[in-house]
Scaffold this active site. Structure first.
Site, PDB file in Angstrom:
ATOM      1  N   ARG A  23     -12.092  15.227   7.768  1.00  0.00           N
ATOM      2  CA  ARG A  23     -12.627  15.066   6.426  1.00  0.00           C
ATOM      3  C   ARG A  23     -14.387  16.014   6.492  1.00  0.00           C
ATOM      4  O   ARG A  23     -14.807  15.342   7.945  1.00  0.00           O
ATOM      5  CB  ARG A  23     -12.413  14.036   5.308  1.00  0.00           C
ATOM      6  CG  ARG A  23     -11.597  13.816   4.788  1.00  0.00           C
ATOM      7  CD  ARG A  23     -11.427  12.721   4.030  1.00  0.00           C
ATOM      8  NE  ARG A  23     -10.763  11.852   3.233  1.00  0.00           N
ATOM      9  CZ  ARG A  23     -10.369  11.062   3.343  1.00  0.00           C
ATOM     10  NH1 ARG A  23     -11.303   9.993   3.833  1.00  0.00           N
ATOM     11  NH2 ARG A  23      -9.340  10.453   2.462  1.00  0.00           N
ATOM     12  N   ARG A  76      -2.376  -1.641  -3.220  1.00  0.00           N
ATOM     13  CA  ARG A  76      -3.813  -1.459  -3.411  1.00  0.00           C
ATOM     14  C   ARG A  76      -3.703  -0.027  -4.405  1.00  0.00           C
ATOM     15  O   ARG A  76      -2.473   0.463  -4.238  1.00  0.00           O
ATOM     16  CB  ARG A  76      -3.582  -1.170  -2.298  1.00  0.00           C
ATOM     17  CG  ARG A  76      -5.010   0.352  -1.559  1.00  0.00           C
ATOM     18  CD  ARG A  76      -4.437   0.785   0.053  1.00  0.00           C
ATOM     19  NE  ARG A  76      -6.438   1.213   0.390  1.00  0.00           N
ATOM     20  CZ  ARG A  76      -6.243   2.027   0.657  1.00  0.00           C
ATOM     21  NH1 ARG A  76      -5.057   2.495   0.999  1.00  0.00           N
ATOM     22  NH2 ARG A  76      -7.386   2.770   1.111  1.00  0.00           N
ATOM     23  N   HIS A  87     -12.930   2.131   0.140  1.00  0.00           N
ATOM     24  CA  HIS A  87     -13.437   1.325   1.176  1.00  0.00           C
ATOM     25  C   HIS A  87     -13.916  -0.315   0.490  1.00  0.00           C
ATOM     26  O   HIS A  87     -14.339  -1.022   1.452  1.00  0.00           O
ATOM     27  CB  HIS A  87     -13.565   1.944   2.062  1.00  0.00           C
ATOM     28  CG  HIS A  87     -13.317   2.694   3.548  1.00  0.00           C
ATOM     29  ND1 HIS A  87     -13.899   3.564   3.830  1.00  0.00           N
ATOM     30  CD2 HIS A  87     -12.010   3.169   3.058  1.00  0.00           C
ATOM     31  CE1 HIS A  87     -13.520   4.695   4.365  1.00  0.00           C
ATOM     32  NE2 HIS A  87     -11.717   3.617   4.383  1.00  0.00           N
ATOM     33  N   HIS A 119     -18.107   1.202   7.656  1.00  0.00           N
ATOM     34  CA  HIS A 119     -16.580   0.929   7.630  1.00  0.00           C
ATOM     35  C   HIS A 119     -16.129   2.399   7.989  1.00  0.00           C
ATOM     36  O   HIS A 119     -16.181   3.565   7.713  1.00  0.00           O
ATOM     37  CB  HIS A 119     -15.948   0.789   6.965  1.00  0.00           C
ATOM     38  CG  HIS A 119     -14.046   1.245   6.828  1.00  0.00           C
ATOM     39  ND1 HIS A 119     -13.469  -0.102   6.827  1.00  0.00           N
ATOM     40  CD2 HIS A 119     -13.222   1.870   6.701  1.00  0.00           C
ATOM     41  CE1 HIS A 119     -11.999   0.295   7.102  1.00  0.00           C
ATOM     42  NE2 HIS A 119     -11.549   2.046   6.913  1.00  0.00           N
ATOM     43  N   ARG A 154     -10.274   7.722  19.988  1.00  0.00           N
ATOM     44  CA  ARG A 154      -9.762   7.881  21.588  1.00  0.00           C
ATOM     45  C   ARG A 154      -9.502   8.930  22.609  1.00  0.00           C
ATOM     46  O   ARG A 154     -10.267   9.005  23.708  1.00  0.00           O
ATOM     47  CB  ARG A 154      -8.810   6.378  22.208  1.00  0.00           C
ATOM     48  CG  ARG A 154      -8.794   5.099  21.364  1.00  0.00           C
ATOM     49  CD  ARG A 154      -8.128   4.563  21.022  1.00  0.00           C
ATOM     50  NE  ARG A 154      -7.411   4.799  20.130  1.00  0.00           N
ATOM     51  CZ  ARG A 154      -5.770   4.298  19.480  1.00  0.00           C
ATOM     52  NH1 ARG A 154      -6.055   2.889  20.048  1.00  0.00           N
ATOM     53  NH2 ARG A 154      -5.403   5.140  18.440  1.00  0.00           N
ATOM     54  N   ASN A 182     -10.135   6.203   9.826  1.00  0.00           N
ATOM     55  CA  ASN A 182      -9.994   8.003  10.016  1.00  0.00           C
ATOM     56  C   ASN A 182     -10.716   8.479   9.568  1.00  0.00           C
ATOM     57  O   ASN A 182     -11.010   9.283   9.149  1.00  0.00           O
ATOM     58  CB  ASN A 182      -8.257   7.484  10.140  1.00  0.00           C
ATOM     59  CG  ASN A 182      -7.341   7.566  10.869  1.00  0.00           C
ATOM     60  OD1 ASN A 182      -7.722   8.159  12.470  1.00  0.00           O
ATOM     61  ND2 ASN A 182      -6.494   6.854  10.623  1.00  0.00           N
ATOM     62  N   ASN A 207       1.351  -0.972  -0.194  1.00  0.00           N
ATOM     63  CA  ASN A 207       0.307  -0.303   0.220  1.00  0.00           C
ATOM     64  C   ASN A 207       1.184   1.338  -0.194  1.00  0.00           C
ATOM     65  O   ASN A 207       1.468   1.931   1.029  1.00  0.00           O
ATOM     66  CB  ASN A 207      -0.645  -0.020   1.535  1.00  0.00           C
ATOM     67  CG  ASN A 207      -1.374   0.762   1.066  1.00  0.00           C
ATOM     68  OD1 ASN A 207      -1.702   2.382   0.080  1.00  0.00           O
ATOM     69  ND2 ASN A 207      -2.266   1.275   2.401  1.00  0.00           N
ATOM     70  N   GLY A 262     -15.721   1.400  14.435  1.00  0.00           N
ATOM     71  CA  GLY A 262     -16.351   0.365  14.436  1.00  0.00           C
ATOM     72  C   GLY A 262     -16.164  -0.941  15.506  1.00  0.00           C
ATOM     73  O   GLY A 262     -17.331  -1.676  15.500  1.00  0.00           O
ATOM     74  N   GLU A 263     -15.036  -1.411  15.835  1.00  0.00           N
ATOM     75  CA  GLU A 263     -14.726  -2.725  16.432  1.00  0.00           C
ATOM     76  C   GLU A 263     -14.126  -2.275  17.234  1.00  0.00           C
ATOM     77  O   GLU A 263     -14.672  -3.488  18.279  1.00  0.00           O
ATOM     78  CB  GLU A 263     -13.597  -2.770  15.483  1.00  0.00           C
ATOM     79  CG  GLU A 263     -14.051  -3.620  14.149  1.00  0.00           C
ATOM     80  CD  GLU A 263     -12.324  -3.911  13.247  1.00  0.00           C
ATOM     81  OE1 GLU A 263     -11.051  -4.462  14.308  1.00  0.00           O
ATOM     82  OE2 GLU A 263     -12.477  -3.723  12.339  1.00  0.00           O
TER      83      GLU A 263
END
Ligand code: ADP
Length: 397
Positions: free
Chosen positions: A238, A88, A177, A205, A281, A208, A7, A329-330
């Site tokens: 964004r 990617r 994504h 998703h 966080r 960031n 990537n 999300g996780e």
């Protein structure tokens, strides 16, 4: 079979090496600050301690040379063991609906899409070209963030703008994504024990960057990012959806240049714009300590997300599962609860206990009365790129 996934960004290259028989990560790392006085190479071999090394790396060629030497010297890849390199690529325009074996023609086609993704595609291309130069004997495959969303119907992907902007200049919604939305959709189907073509999903998703996708019968039919990754949800830095007329105001009344507006909307807006921070966080810590701007950022983030859940519910009619993925999300139980709150009328009821600490890598967090399943699934974009690269390789053999 071993597959390396690259990537390449403008000043960094992330990589992961996979054993394709069991999808283990054998080695992963990142080369950062390429082009600065001192670059940083951080990597970790399976079951070994992480390694950090500083060195001057002027360009992508030197960075990739370092990476390929590390692969060989560490014993992670022995002679002839590397079956393929998967790259990617952020934007494939309308040309790439599938991964593509990289040839000179494919490189030219990806270069043709640069005007649609001037911030991302040039660096992806640089990585590809150097990798082909250094490892031309290994087949290389481009995997596109946009490809999964090429199934959008025209009424979803077209902007209500003069038609020639689309026909002559490719101005339309593409979505991003795609590897993540596609990967978690497959995992959700496995978890629910149903074939993906029978499932309607809303996948969220949230990293960031953040995007929502409506998946009907296993295919993407709408997604929140547009021609660029700026549209849609509020993100770390964004803005997501805003009034397009704001640009005129920023230019005419505040005298901002196009470049300044582009940076403002991409890098200084979203959570960072509202509360000064983009890491979720830290924002929670600030909010817990009573910071009102952080509280507002969290409420705005959740509210805008909830609006997309409602919109995609209307798009799909029937939703089998809502899927949360990405770093936020996780991990962010507050956000998951907040954006599902009050949606019992749609059959979305979150279980507060299950939501608190869902099992890794895939867990259900809905109550038994919730008609919509709510899942938290660990996304693995690099692995999905390796899987798609392998499939492309097999198909072309
Ligand atoms: P990227 O889009 O760069 O791949 P990630 O998917 O890793 O990013 O997501 C990064 C985001 O996830 C950051 O905002 C980070 O604060 C957030 N995140 C990570 N862990 C947690 C957590 N435990 N609680 C809330 N947010 C988290």
């Amino acid at each position: 079979m071993k597959i390396l996934v690259l990537n390449a960004g403008s000043s960094s290259i992330k990589y992961s090496l996979f054993a394709m028989n069991d999808h283990r990560v054998l080695l992963n790392g990142i080369l950062e600050r390429i082009g600065e006085t001192m670059a940083l190479h951080r990597y970790r071999l399976l079951d070994a301690e992480p390694v950090t090394a500083e060195m001057p790396l002027t360009n992508h060629q030197q960075a990739l040379q370092t990476l390929f030497s590390t692969l060989a010297n560490s014993g992670a890849v022995r002679n002839g063991e590397l079956a393929c390199i998967g790259h990617r690529v952020v934007h494939g325009g309308e040309l790439f609906k599938q991964p593509a074996l990289i040839t000179a023609e494919v490189i030219t086609q990806i270069a043709g899409v640069i005007p649609l993704a001037p911030l991302h595609n040039p660096a992806n291309l640089q990585g590809m070209k150097e990798s082909m130069r250094l490892m031309g004997n290994v087949p290389q495959v481009a995997v596109f963030d946009t490809a999964f969303h090429q199934s959008l119907p025209d009424y979803a992907y077209r902007y209500p703008l003069p038609a020639d902007l689309y026909t002559d200049h490719g101005v339309r919604r593409y979505g991003f994504h795609g590897t993540s939305h596609g990967y978690v959709a497959k995992r959700a189907a496995e978890f629910l024990g149903k074939p993906l073509p029978e499932l309607n999903l809303i996948t969220l998703h949230l990293g960031n960057g953040a995007s929502a996708t409506a998946i009907e019968a296993g295919r993407s039919v709408d997604t929140s990012m547009g021609m660029t990754p700026l549209e849609g949800l509020m993100m770390g830095t964004r803005c997501g959806d805003i009034d397009p007329a704001l640009h005129f105001y920023l230019s005419r009344s505040l005298g901002l240049s196009l470049e300044t507006i582009e940076t403002l909307l991409n890098k200084d807006s979203g959570c960072k714009g509202v509360c000064g921070e983009n890491d979720m966080r830290t924002i929670h810590e600030m909010a817990d300590a009573g910071d009102q701007t952080a509280k507002l950022a969290l409420l705005m983030y959740a509210y805008r997300l909830k609006k997309y859940i409602g919109a995609y519910f209307a798009v799909l009619g029937r939703v089998d599962a809502l899927v949360f993925t990405g770093g936020i999300g996780e991990n962010d139980s507050w956000l998951r609860r907040q954006c599902c709150e009050g949606l019992s009328g749609l059959g979305i009821i979150i279980d507060p206990t299950q939501n608190q600490a869902p099992a890794h890598p895939c867990a259900a967090i809905h109550t038994h009365t919730s008609t919509v399943k709510i899942l938290v699934i660990n996304t693995q974009e690099e692995l999905e790129i390796a899987i798609q690269a392998e499939a492309c390789l097999n198909a072309t053999r």
